[in-house]
Scaffold this motif. Structure first.
Motif, PDB file in Angstrom:
ATOM      1  N   LEU A   4       0.797  -1.096   0.101  1.00  0.00           N
ATOM      2  CA  LEU A   4       0.049   0.194   0.187  1.00  0.00           C
ATOM      3  C   LEU A   4       0.956   1.155   0.154  1.00  0.00           C
ATOM      4  CD1 LEU A   4      -2.629  -1.230   2.486  1.00  0.00           C
ATOM      5  CD2 LEU A   4      -3.008  -0.822   0.033  1.00  0.00           C
ATOM      6  N   ALA A   5       2.018   1.298   0.986  1.00  0.00           N
ATOM      7  CA  ALA A   5       2.757   2.284   0.933  1.00  0.00           C
ATOM      8  C   ALA A   5       3.575   2.512  -0.261  1.00  0.00           C
ATOM      9  CB  ALA A   5       3.711   2.303   2.345  1.00  0.00           C
ATOM     10  N   SER A   6       4.109   1.465  -0.921  1.00  0.00           N
ATOM     11  CA  SER A   6       4.884   1.679  -2.151  1.00  0.00           C
ATOM     12  C   SER A   6       3.967   2.257  -3.247  1.00  0.00           C
ATOM     13  CB  SER A   6       5.247   0.019  -2.618  1.00  0.00           C
ATOM     14  OG  SER A   6       5.754   0.176  -3.936  1.00  0.00           O
ATOM     15  N   THR A   7       2.524   1.865  -3.385  1.00  0.00           N
ATOM     16  CA  THR A   7       1.873   2.167  -4.382  1.00  0.00           C
ATOM     17  C   THR A   7       1.541   3.696  -4.348  1.00  0.00           C
ATOM     18  OG1 THR A   7       0.695   0.085  -4.662  1.00  0.00           O
ATOM     19  CG2 THR A   7      -0.545   1.801  -5.854  1.00  0.00           C
ATOM     20  N   THR A  18       7.172  20.727 -21.707  1.00  0.00           N
ATOM     21  CA  THR A  18       6.784  20.720 -23.096  1.00  0.00           C
ATOM     22  C   THR A  18       6.116  22.031 -23.726  1.00  0.00           C
ATOM     23  OG1 THR A  18       6.448  18.146 -23.035  1.00  0.00           O
ATOM     24  CG2 THR A  18       5.476  19.353 -24.910  1.00  0.00           C
ATOM     25  N   THR A  19       5.311  22.541 -22.753  1.00  0.00           N
ATOM     26  CA  THR A  19       4.695  23.830 -23.076  1.00  0.00           C
ATOM     27  C   THR A  19       5.473  24.879 -22.663  1.00  0.00           C
ATOM     28  OG1 THR A  19       2.686  22.885 -22.345  1.00  0.00           O
ATOM     29  CG2 THR A  19       2.729  25.209 -22.605  1.00  0.00           C
ATOM     30  N   ALA A  20       6.074  25.161 -21.913  1.00  0.00           N
ATOM     31  CA  ALA A  20       6.865  26.448 -21.617  1.00  0.00           C
ATOM     32  C   ALA A  20       8.378  26.256 -21.952  1.00  0.00           C
ATOM     33  CB  ALA A  20       7.121  26.665 -20.005  1.00  0.00           C
ATOM     34  N   GLY A  21       8.938  25.108 -22.011  1.00  0.00           N
ATOM     35  CA  GLY A  21      10.276  24.981 -22.544  1.00  0.00           C
ATOM     36  C   GLY A  21      11.358  25.397 -21.504  1.00  0.00           C
ATOM     37  N   THR A  22      11.014  25.588 -20.341  1.00  0.00           N
ATOM     38  CA  THR A  22      12.119  25.857 -19.192  1.00  0.00           C
ATOM     39  C   THR A  22      12.867  24.698 -18.779  1.00  0.00           C
ATOM     40  OG1 THR A  22      10.317  27.394 -18.481  1.00  0.00           O
ATOM     41  CG2 THR A  22      12.105  26.964 -17.060  1.00  0.00           C
ATOM     42  N   ALA A  23      14.102  24.739 -18.939  1.00  0.00           N
ATOM     43  CA  ALA A  23      15.119  23.947 -18.360  1.00  0.00           C
ATOM     44  C   ALA A  23      14.959  23.337 -16.995  1.00  0.00           C
ATOM     45  CB  ALA A  23      16.424  24.194 -18.817  1.00  0.00           C
ATOM     46  N   ALA A  24      14.461  24.465 -16.073  1.00  0.00           N
ATOM     47  CA  ALA A  24      14.408  23.992 -14.844  1.00  0.00           C
ATOM     48  C   ALA A  24      13.157  22.845 -14.601  1.00  0.00           C
ATOM     49  CB  ALA A  24      14.068  25.249 -14.028  1.00  0.00           C
ATOM     50  N   LEU A  25      12.280  23.184 -15.364  1.00  0.00           N
ATOM     51  CA  LEU A  25      11.151  22.213 -15.260  1.00  0.00           C
ATOM     52  C   LEU A  25      11.564  20.743 -15.618  1.00  0.00           C
ATOM     53  CD1 LEU A  25       8.222  24.239 -16.710  1.00  0.00           C
ATOM     54  CD2 LEU A  25       8.445  23.669 -14.315  1.00  0.00           C
ATOM     55  N   GLY A  26      12.155  20.608 -16.904  1.00  0.00           N
ATOM     56  CA  GLY A  26      12.903  19.353 -17.196  1.00  0.00           C
ATOM     57  C   GLY A  26      13.322  18.833 -15.977  1.00  0.00           C
ATOM     58  N   THR A  27      14.366  19.529 -15.481  1.00  0.00           N
ATOM     59  CA  THR A  27      15.425  19.114 -14.482  1.00  0.00           C
ATOM     60  C   THR A  27      14.655  18.740 -13.360  1.00  0.00           C
ATOM     61  OG1 THR A  27      16.887  20.587 -15.475  1.00  0.00           O
ATOM     62  CG2 THR A  27      17.546  19.730 -13.018  1.00  0.00           C
ATOM     63  N   ALA A  28      13.690  19.199 -13.085  1.00  0.00           N
ATOM     64  CA  ALA A  28      12.768  18.901 -11.850  1.00  0.00           C
ATOM     65  C   ALA A  28      12.210  17.691 -11.555  1.00  0.00           C
ATOM     66  CB  ALA A  28      11.707  19.886 -11.507  1.00  0.00           C
ATOM     67  N   VAL A  29      11.896  17.096 -12.821  1.00  0.00           N
ATOM     68  CA  VAL A  29      11.578  15.702 -13.177  1.00  0.00           C
ATOM     69  C   VAL A  29      12.427  14.686 -12.514  1.00  0.00           C
ATOM     70  CG1 VAL A  29      10.920  13.808 -14.801  1.00  0.00           C
ATOM     71  CG2 VAL A  29      10.070  16.180 -15.327  1.00  0.00           C
ATOM     72  N   VAL A  30      13.855  14.851 -12.594  1.00  0.00           N
ATOM     73  CA  VAL A  30      14.678  13.753 -12.344  1.00  0.00           C
ATOM     74  C   VAL A  30      14.656  13.410 -10.553  1.00  0.00           C
ATOM     75  CG1 VAL A  30      17.098  13.302 -12.042  1.00  0.00           C
ATOM     76  CG2 VAL A  30      16.329  14.621 -13.982  1.00  0.00           C
ATOM     77  N   PRO A  31      14.316  14.304  -9.595  1.00  0.00           N
ATOM     78  CA  PRO A  31      14.493  13.775  -8.323  1.00  0.00           C
ATOM     79  C   PRO A  31      12.818  13.037  -8.196  1.00  0.00           C
ATOM     80  CG  PRO A  31      14.288  16.271  -8.603  1.00  0.00           C
ATOM     81  CD  PRO A  31      14.631  15.779  -9.756  1.00  0.00           C
ATOM     82  N   PHE A  32      11.943  13.347  -8.942  1.00  0.00           N
ATOM     83  CA  PHE A  32      10.734  12.756  -8.793  1.00  0.00           C
ATOM     84  C   PHE A  32      10.697  11.316  -9.325  1.00  0.00           C
ATOM     85  CE2 PHE A  32       9.095  16.887  -8.109  1.00  0.00           C
ATOM     86  CZ  PHE A  32       8.339  16.639  -6.889  1.00  0.00           C
ATOM     87  N   LEU A  33      11.722  10.999 -10.343  1.00  0.00           N
ATOM     88  CA  LEU A  33      11.919   9.613 -10.886  1.00  0.00           C
ATOM     89  C   LEU A  33      12.637   8.966  -9.689  1.00  0.00           C
ATOM     90  CD1 LEU A  33      13.530  10.225 -14.160  1.00  0.00           C
ATOM     91  CD2 LEU A  33      11.079   9.426 -13.781  1.00  0.00           C
ATOM     92  N   PHE A  34      13.593   9.507  -8.891  1.00  0.00           N
ATOM     93  CA  PHE A  34      14.136   8.820  -7.749  1.00  0.00           C
ATOM     94  C   PHE A  34      13.202   8.493  -6.770  1.00  0.00           C
ATOM     95  CE2 PHE A  34      17.835  10.079 -10.000  1.00  0.00           C
ATOM     96  CZ  PHE A  34      19.053   9.331  -9.547  1.00  0.00           C
ATOM     97  N   ILE A  35      12.253   9.533  -6.398  1.00  0.00           N
ATOM     98  CA  ILE A  35      10.971   9.200  -5.434  1.00  0.00           C
ATOM     99  C   ILE A  35      10.228   8.300  -5.990  1.00  0.00           C
ATOM    100  CG2 ILE A  35       9.247  10.276  -4.314  1.00  0.00           C
ATOM    101  CD1 ILE A  35      10.502  13.104  -4.316  1.00  0.00           C
ATOM    102  N   TYR A  36       9.890   8.107  -7.284  1.00  0.00           N
ATOM    103  CA  TYR A  36       9.186   7.146  -7.755  1.00  0.00           C
ATOM    104  C   TYR A  36       9.604   5.793  -7.506  1.00  0.00           C
ATOM    105  CZ  TYR A  36       7.291   3.724 -11.014  1.00  0.00           C
ATOM    106  OH  TYR A  36       6.908   2.449 -11.684  1.00  0.00           O
ATOM    107  N   TYR A  37      10.750   5.546  -7.817  1.00  0.00           N
ATOM    108  CA  TYR A  37      11.588   4.380  -7.694  1.00  0.00           C
ATOM    109  C   TYR A  37      11.602   4.053  -6.167  1.00  0.00           C
ATOM    110  CZ  TYR A  37      12.591   1.943 -12.088  1.00  0.00           C
ATOM    111  OH  TYR A  37      12.582   1.542 -13.165  1.00  0.00           O
ATOM    112  N   ALA A  38      11.762   5.088  -5.364  1.00  0.00           N
ATOM    113  CA  ALA A  38      11.870   4.540  -3.860  1.00  0.00           C
ATOM    114  C   ALA A  38      10.700   3.934  -3.422  1.00  0.00           C
ATOM    115  CB  ALA A  38      12.004   5.985  -3.098  1.00  0.00           C
ATOM    116  N   GLY A  39       9.484   4.448  -3.954  1.00  0.00           N
ATOM    117  CA  GLY A  39       8.114   3.659  -3.732  1.00  0.00           C
ATOM    118  C   GLY A  39       8.238   2.372  -4.325  1.00  0.00           C
TER     119      GLY A  39
END
Length: 526
Positions: A362-365, A383-404
């Protein structure tokens, strides 16, 4: 025997405390397992077996790494879309098709011999891949590597059936954690060879697929056969000697060995009273087995359709969509992601007995769902704004996703099916779960590249819906198996008629005994 006081608790920690009759006869060890010779010897041999899951992990990360290498792209003529999906899927196809054969071999030839047969297919696959003169041979090699995985699946069955009772949950959960030892090795080798001129930039990572299985070979040759399989073959004395040596330290009068022999024998007798021999139809013949079948198939599918298939096989595409296109950056992120996976999956394995299987699922999901929402939102905004910071911000959430993901789905994707099935159907049950897993993975591998090319980040919405379905299914249907020996788990699915222990205490008595266990363990642990 079964009425013995449960104050005899190993001193390894509170995680070993369980409410089962089998745990009541565990001998009291004044030293932790790593200072107890027979347990140290057994767990070291099991440690070798845990490396077999690294083969699949290495392969999945290998394909990520190779897709980032220009040398491999040139050699393979820049595969995309469905063709890239087919190349990735062949390994899964080979493993899925041969799972029934591997299950038959594990039951007929034994768990240990089945593992050793896998080396033939692995050597053939790696040899063809490293020496591939053209893309066709490279593609064919992936099928043989997948076939090897079907035979290596017997390793987790052997680990489940030979582990010391209070260690079983942990070591079977750690099995799939070593999957990331393979992916970690693969990711960093691809990073290290990225600047090599010519085809050896990808041939070296391909060759190293055999490294961890070779490291596991000495332990495989030394570890004995499963005592449960030996009893099933009416080789009871051989089984007794193995249990006496590795579970009781040579004590021939050990009550633990007497209990285990009696419990296993009674359990097999009960199974044979229902069915004379193990058949595939038996997996759905009774209501208990249909429940097990549902859990095994759903877990195999959920393990792939929660979004991890996108991240694991197509990390390069994900990074491209958020503006991270450098080969060095992509291989570096992949390398650190695999290290993170290894760490977090080991954390999840250590919590299996403390938190329980159901709570971890349950916690994992929930963690995956939350992080996927953020990944989807940030990818769309980039994709809409093309701001590099928004793209880079995805990376830590990839790590959080895999922690789950790593909290439950990595350690339990094989361990959970291996423990819920009875002995005679265990190999088939694990094969069913693996076939469902590979079937879901095959679908992903064909569809994901096409979907990414067509709708890019919007494809994430599919997995948001799937995560909600997974959460509801786990909450409603997944039972807790913590607190039961391998044979006693049958009671959850088949009712009291499946109980083979000779004394059944009341709930109040069990709770009172458990309280005494905790007090005793706290004194021992200081």
């Amino acid at each position: 025997m079964a009425g013995k006081t449960t104050s005899q608790v190993p001193a390894e920690g509170l995680a070993s405390l369980e409410l089962t009759h089998g745990m009541q006869v565990l001998p009291s060890h004044s030293k932790p397992w790593w200072k107890t010779p027979h347990l140290l010897s057994l767990n070291c041999l099991i440690g070798f077996l845990l490396l077999y899951s690294s083969t699949v992990g290495y392969d999945i990360s290998l394909m990520n790494g190779l897709q980032s290498l220009d040398q491999w792209q040139v050699f393979m003529n820049h595969p995309t879309g469905a063709w890239l999906g087919f190349i990735n899927a062949l390994q899964s196809l080979g493993s899925m098709v041969f799972q029934p054969v591997g299950a038959w071999s594990a039951n007929r030839l034994g768990r240990r011999r089945t593992i050793l047969i896998g080396y033939f297919w692995l050597a053939l696959g790696v040899g063809l891949q490293v020496g591939a003169p053209d893309p066709k041979m490279f593609i064919a090699s992936r099928m043989f590597i997948g076939i090897a995985g079907a035979w290596f699946q017997a390793a987790v069955i052997l680990v489940t059936e030979i582990a010391y009772p209070s260690h079983r949950s942990l070591v079977t959960s750690v099995y799939m954690c070593l999957y990331y030892a393979g992916s970690l090795l693969s990711a960093w080798i691809a990073f290290g060879t990225r600047n090599i001129e010519g085809s050896w930039a990808w041939r070296i990572p391909s060759l190293m697929q055999i490294a961890l299985p070779l490291l596991a070979l000495p332990g495989t040759l030394l570890i004995p056969e499963s005592p449960r399989w030996l009893i099933g073959q009416k080789r009871n004395e051989e089984a007794r000697k193995i249990l006496t040596r590795f579970h009781a330290g040579g004590d021939e009068n050990s009550q633990l060995v007497v209990f285990e022999m009696d419990e296993i024998t009674q359990s097999l007798t009960f199974e044979r009273s229902i069915q004379n021999e193990s058949r595939w139809i038996d997996c759905v013949k009774t209501s208990g087995n249909r429940y097990r079948f549902f859990l095994s198939v759903s877990l195999g599918i959920f393990a792939q359709w929660n979004g991890c298939g996108v991240v694991s096989y197509y990390l390069t595409m994900i990074l491209d969509t958020i503006g991270i296109t450098s080969v060095t950056e992509q291989t570096l992120i992949n390398g650190f992601l695999q290290l993170w996976n290894l760490i977090m999956s080991c954390v999840g394995a250590s919590l299996v007995d403390r938190a329980g299987r159901r709570a971890l699922f349950l916690a994992s999901t929930i963690i995956m769902l939350t992080s996927y929402i953020m990944i989807t939102a940030l990818s769309g905004s980039f994709t809409t704004a093309g701001t590099a910071a928004l793209g880079t911000a995805v990376v830590p959430f990839l790590f959080i996703y895999y922690a789950g993901y790593d909290l439950a789905f990595t350690p339990l994707v094989v361990a959970y099916p291996a423990e819920i099935w009875t002995f005679s159907l265990r190999a088939k049950g694990v094969a069913i779960s693996s076939m469902a897993n590979y079937g879901a993975l095959l679908f992903n591998q064909f569809i994901n590249p096409i979907a990414f090319e067509t709708i890019a980040w919007k494809y994430y919405f599919v997995f948001l819906i799937m995560l909600l379905i997974i959460l509801g299914t786990i909450y409603q249907w997944y039972p807790e198996t913590h607190g039961y020996s391998l044979e006693e788990i049958a009671v959850i699915f088949d009712g009291e008629s499946a109980r083979v222990t000779d004394v059944v205490g009341s709930k109040a008595e069990l709770e009172e005994e458990q309280l005494g266990n905790i007090e005793h363990a706290e004194k021992v642990l200081g």
